[in-house]
Design a protein around this motif. Structure first.
Motif, PDB file in Angstrom:
ATOM      1  N   TYR A 210     -19.154 -44.053   8.492  1.00 34.31           N
ATOM      2  CA  TYR A 210     -19.473 -42.913   9.350  1.00 34.31           C
ATOM      3  C   TYR A 210     -20.633 -43.259  10.277  1.00 34.31           C
ATOM      4  CZ  TYR A 210     -22.614 -41.921   5.303  1.00 34.31           C
ATOM      5  OH  TYR A 210     -23.508 -42.009   4.266  1.00 34.31           O
ATOM      6  N   ASP A 232     -14.806 -41.879  10.267  1.00 36.52           N
ATOM      7  CA  ASP A 232     -15.403 -40.765  11.020  1.00 36.52           C
ATOM      8  C   ASP A 232     -14.672 -40.659  12.363  1.00 36.52           C
ATOM      9  OD1 ASP A 232     -16.961 -39.134  12.608  1.00 36.52           O
ATOM     10  OD2 ASP A 232     -18.861 -40.162  12.205  1.00 36.52           O
ATOM     11  N   TYR A 234     -15.050 -38.546  14.597  1.00 38.96           N
ATOM     12  CA  TYR A 234     -15.911 -38.101  15.700  1.00 38.96           C
ATOM     13  C   TYR A 234     -16.652 -39.288  16.313  1.00 38.96           C
ATOM     14  CZ  TYR A 234     -14.707 -33.399  14.464  1.00 38.96           C
ATOM     15  OH  TYR A 234     -13.985 -32.242  14.242  1.00 38.96           O
ATOM     16  N   CYS A 254     -12.342 -35.597   9.602  1.00 37.61           N
ATOM     17  CA  CYS A 254     -11.998 -34.785  10.772  1.00 37.61           C
ATOM     18  C   CYS A 254     -12.763 -33.465  10.801  1.00 37.61           C
ATOM     19  CB  CYS A 254     -10.496 -34.525  10.789  1.00 37.61           C
ATOM     20  SG  CYS A 254      -9.886 -33.782   9.274  1.00 37.61           S
ATOM     21  N   ASP A 256     -16.346 -31.964  11.176  1.00 31.07           N
ATOM     22  CA  ASP A 256     -17.602 -32.508  11.696  1.00 31.07           C
ATOM     23  C   ASP A 256     -18.800 -31.940  10.924  1.00 31.07           C
ATOM     24  OD1 ASP A 256     -19.590 -33.675  13.139  1.00 31.07           O
ATOM     25  OD2 ASP A 256     -18.973 -32.861  15.083  1.00 31.07           O
ATOM     26  N   ASN A 259     -21.954 -30.808  13.317  1.00 32.79           N
ATOM     27  CA  ASN A 259     -21.934 -29.708  14.276  1.00 32.79           C
ATOM     28  C   ASN A 259     -21.445 -28.455  13.570  1.00 32.79           C
ATOM     29  OD1 ASN A 259     -22.153 -28.210  16.572  1.00 32.79           O
ATOM     30  ND2 ASN A 259     -20.549 -29.276  17.724  1.00 32.79           N
ATOM     31  N   GLU A 263     -13.915 -25.996  12.950  1.00 32.84           N
ATOM     32  CA  GLU A 263     -12.666 -26.587  13.416  1.00 32.84           C
ATOM     33  C   GLU A 263     -11.513 -25.597  13.223  1.00 32.84           C
ATOM     34  OE1 GLU A 263     -14.804 -28.013  11.342  1.00 32.84           O
ATOM     35  OE2 GLU A 263     -15.548 -29.724  12.511  1.00 32.84           O
ATOM     36  N   ASN A 289     -16.504 -35.800   8.094  1.00 30.12           N
ATOM     37  CA  ASN A 289     -16.794 -37.171   8.564  1.00 30.12           C
ATOM     38  C   ASN A 289     -17.973 -37.777   7.806  1.00 30.12           C
ATOM     39  OD1 ASN A 289     -18.545 -35.349   9.819  1.00 30.12           O
ATOM     40  ND2 ASN A 289     -18.614 -36.484  11.752  1.00 30.12           N
TER      41      ASN A 289
ATOM     42  N   SER B 188     -14.971 -38.307  20.011  1.00 32.67           N
ATOM     43  CA  SER B 188     -16.282 -38.866  20.343  1.00 32.67           C
ATOM     44  C   SER B 188     -16.596 -38.649  21.826  1.00 32.67           C
ATOM     45  CB  SER B 188     -16.360 -40.350  19.977  1.00 32.67           C
ATOM     46  OG  SER B 188     -15.451 -41.094  20.737  1.00 32.67           O
ATOM     47  N   LYS B 191     -17.500 -34.926  22.257  1.00 29.98           N
ATOM     48  CA  LYS B 191     -18.874 -34.611  21.831  1.00 29.98           C
ATOM     49  C   LYS B 191     -19.886 -35.093  22.850  1.00 29.98           C
ATOM     50  CE  LYS B 191     -20.365 -34.260  17.621  1.00 29.98           C
ATOM     51  NZ  LYS B 191     -20.750 -34.389  16.205  1.00 29.98           N
TER      52      LYS B 191
END
Lengths: 315, 379
Positions: A210, A232, A234, A254, A256, A259, A263, A289, B188, B191
């Motif tokens: 991650y 991860d 993200y 998946c 997050d 944040n 989702e 993640n 990504s 974000k």
């Protein structure tokens, strides 16, 4: 479809207050321990309600990923506060001052698997040997290879004890593996470390990456000896994984954990399906993640419900 | 812009001081205890603070909106006199009126909600807000404190203001990520772009109007605090763009404070900061050896960055008080590295809020004395 958490869970507001008060000497160690126990029990209940296949204890009394090991292993003392990757959080850098070894210290304080959990199995989450080595200051070993080997053997001794205690799944958190861009030589050392860790353990194992793009190292880590690799999404594009023959399970990071935006089921379903279709791993399981501890607890609980919903929806 | 005081190595503060214990008790509605009054008496005497009797009168009254305002102003004055008596050339109010550098501006702006605590380290936590709507200006949240400090201070004023990148980095980003969700399949990239939009909106909608208000009220020097700027090195261009948007066209000296970072990752992007006259940087924390601690000063030479440097010469995380001779040595090392002594200001590494008043005062006094020693040797 399986789904489970990946490590540290945020403390409740009650535990936040208790730990603050304890730091000022206004709450006794016993009272603080009772507050920890209440949080662990509540977290286990939440996970069983969410029907996760593997339960974690949330590392609620860990001050950072390495801190318990400064007590459980020999040869480590605490250094200064250091930024935890690209977060506004900090850890105390372990300083390796002597040979690292697990000498049989009780693990009960930091690994709790004695609570009722409706038949769910227990997962222990530990630092991976590479991240542990990279994030430490080494003053005892003449080479990085010797350090990572010693850490792997020590962690192996720890998980062997944990298996006897009832843990059935061991996840090694390795953010550094996709954050620090290890050299080819280091990747070879990491591979050897995982062979030490996993060989003969007789339990399910995962390497969880991650905070970085796993696509940059997937060529190497895909052959490591763990059963699963956590990714991860993200920080990693699905496209960077499609060219590989994925014979392992993928932990689909998946949800997050960095944040508070919740989702939607539709977005998660599409993402998980795309991972299944494009990457074609042995299996996919749903995870955040990374550790949900980056969120206030009220949001983390909502994300755990979302995880449960995603498991059901995709299945 | 060169120093108004026309002397080498002007001494400046960076921002926060600890909150006076009598202030905390009064604001929390607790009785002010004898040791807290002794603290007030002790530092009033040392710093030449002129309003001790007035403070005692307020502290003896029940808390009301009026007394709270008065006691907060007295706390500002108390900090100003403390800094002046320690020998600083540029002062402010120790951020006496702010909750802290993140929560205060967020609570005074539109678009954010607080959900609860997140851990910073060990058993330390902070309240982290989520951006849930488009961000916006609510009020000029530093204007009253500045107006008060400006009329109260006997020295020049520098106003610390938390910068847009740090406010964004320390917040969750719900609104902008949700708004862009359909435009990006790669999470990504989603974000990253959402972050850029948040940073820039904070710059243009919140920070710039606040800076404008301070400049209109007579601020001559504003320090933008960006401790988070190197957290994600790939986002340093967002910081640069946001700084430039915040400060364009404003007639004022601007500087940036950055700390506890590898400064190399800032370059070359920060050469594009258009109105930044000074980089105020932490160094003293890094190593006991001066050459090792101040090695990254060379970056300014390497990249031909000719701005002033606010040289961190005292570690704010330890109680050991640096001797004036050590501070003098650090200043001389910086002169040797950078060449022009007129570029060098001196300061603690960061705000002193985590030290006691005694330690903070000793550190600041020694910085002033060390600067004077360096002045005598180099003039």
């Amino acid at each position: 479809m399986e789904g489970h958490l990946t490590g540290a869970f945020p403390r409740s507001e009650a535990l936040v207050e208790a730990s603050r008060a304890a730091a000022r000497g206004r709450v006794s160690p016993d009272e603080l321990e009772a507050a920890y126990a209440r949080d662990v029990e509540a977290l286990v209940n939440l996970q069983t309600q969410a029907k996760v296949e593997f339960v974690v204890d949330g590392q609620l009394n860990w001050k950072d990923l390495f801190r318990p090991f400064s007590e459980l292993l020999t040869g480590i003392r605490l250094g200064g506060l250091t930024r935890w990757f690209d977060n506004n959080t900090f850890y105390r850098k372990p300083i390796i001052v002597d040979k690292v070894r697990y000498a049989g210290a009780s693990l009960d304080t930091y690994f709790r698997c004695s609570l009722p959990h409706n038949g769910a199995r227990w997962k222990a989450v530990l630092p991976g040997p590479y991240t542990f080595a990279v994030m430490s200051q080494n003053t005892a070993y003449s080479s990085f290879g010797d350090l990572i080997d010693a850490l792997a053997h020590s962690l192996k001794d720890v998980i062997s004890e944990l298996k006897k205690a009832g843990f059935e799944y061991f996840q090694f958190n390795e953010p550094s593996i996709c954050f620090s861009e290890p050299s080819k030589n280091e990747l070879q050392l990491i591979k050897q470390a995982y062979e030490v860790l996993v060989k003969g353990i007789g339990a399910k194992t995962a390497l969880h990456t991650y905070f970085g793009d796993a696509g940059k190292v997937i060529d190497s880590i895909i052959d490591f000896s763990t059963d699963c690799i956590g990714i991860d999404f993200y920080a990693t594009s699905i496209a960077s994984l499609v060219e590989h023959d994925f014979t392992k399970e993928i932990g689909c990071g998946c949800i997050d954990a960095r944040n508070s935006l919740l989702e939607t089921p539709d977005v998660l379903r599409k993402l998980i399906r795309k991972v299944e279709d494009d990457v074609a791993p042995k299996a996919v399981y749903v995870t955040p993640n990374c550790d949900l501890e980056f969120l206030p607890q009220s949001i983390a609980v909502k994300k755990l419900h979302i995880l449960a919903e995603a498991k059901e929806t995709v299945a | 812009m060169r120093d108004h005081t026309n002397k080498l190595f002007p001494v400046q503060e960076i921002g926060s001081l600890p909150k006076p214990p009598w202030l905390i008790s009064y604001l929390r509605g607790r009785a002010v205890e004898k040791p807290e009054l002794e603290h007030l008496a002790k530092w009033s005497k040392i710093s030449g603070f002129e309003a001790e009797k007035d403070i005692r009168a307020v502290l003896s009254q029940p808390k009301t909106a009026e007394t709270e305002k008065r006691i907060r102003n007295f706390a500002s004055l108390f900090a100003i006199r403390f800094l002046e008596s320690a020998g600083l050339d540029y002062v402010y109010d120790g951020e006496a009126n702010r909750i802290e550098m993140y929560e205060h501006p967020i609570r005074h702006s539109e678009g954010f909600e607080f959900y609860g605590h997140v851990r910073s380290f060990d058993d330390r936590y902070y309240r982290k807000a989520a951006c849930v709507r488009k961000v916006g200006f609510r009020d000029a949240y530093h204007l009253d404190e500045f107006t008060y400090a400006k009329q109260a201070a006997k020295r020049k004023i520098k106003v610390p203001v938390t910068g847009p990148y740090t406010l964004a980095e320390w917040s969750f980003n719900e609104f902008y990520q949700r708004r862009l969700a359909d435009d990006y399949h790669d999470l990504s990239k989603l974000k990253s772009e959402a972050k850029r939009e948040l940073v820039l909106d904070i710059a243009t909608q919140i920070i710039r109007p606040n800076l404008q208000a301070l400049v209109d009220a007579g601020a001559e020097w504003i320090q933008i605090d960006e401790p988070a700027v190197t957290t994600k090195p790939g986002e340093i261009p967002f910081f640069v763009e946001a700084f430039n948007e915040s400060t364009a066209g404003l007639s004022c000296k601007f500087s940036v404070h950055i700390c506890y970072s590898d400064y190399r990752v800032l370059y070359p992007d920060i050469l594009e900061l258009k109105k930044c006259s000074q980089l105020a940087l932490e160094f003293a924390n890094r190593d006991d050896d001066t050459a090792a601690a101040y090695a990254q000063l060379q970056l300014l030479n390497e990249f031909e960055d000719e701005r002033e440097v606010g040289l961190g010469v005292a570690d704010v995380h330890v109680d050991d008080v640096e001797e004036p001779s050590l501070i003098c040595g650090r200043i001389k090392y910086a002169v040797k590295t950078l060449g022009d002594p007129k570029r060098i200001y001196v300061n603690p590494d960061c705000g002193l809020r985590t030290r006691s008043w005694d330690i903070a005062y000793s550190k600041l006094s020694n910085i002033a004395e060390g600067a004077e020693m360096a002045r005598r040797e180099i003039s």
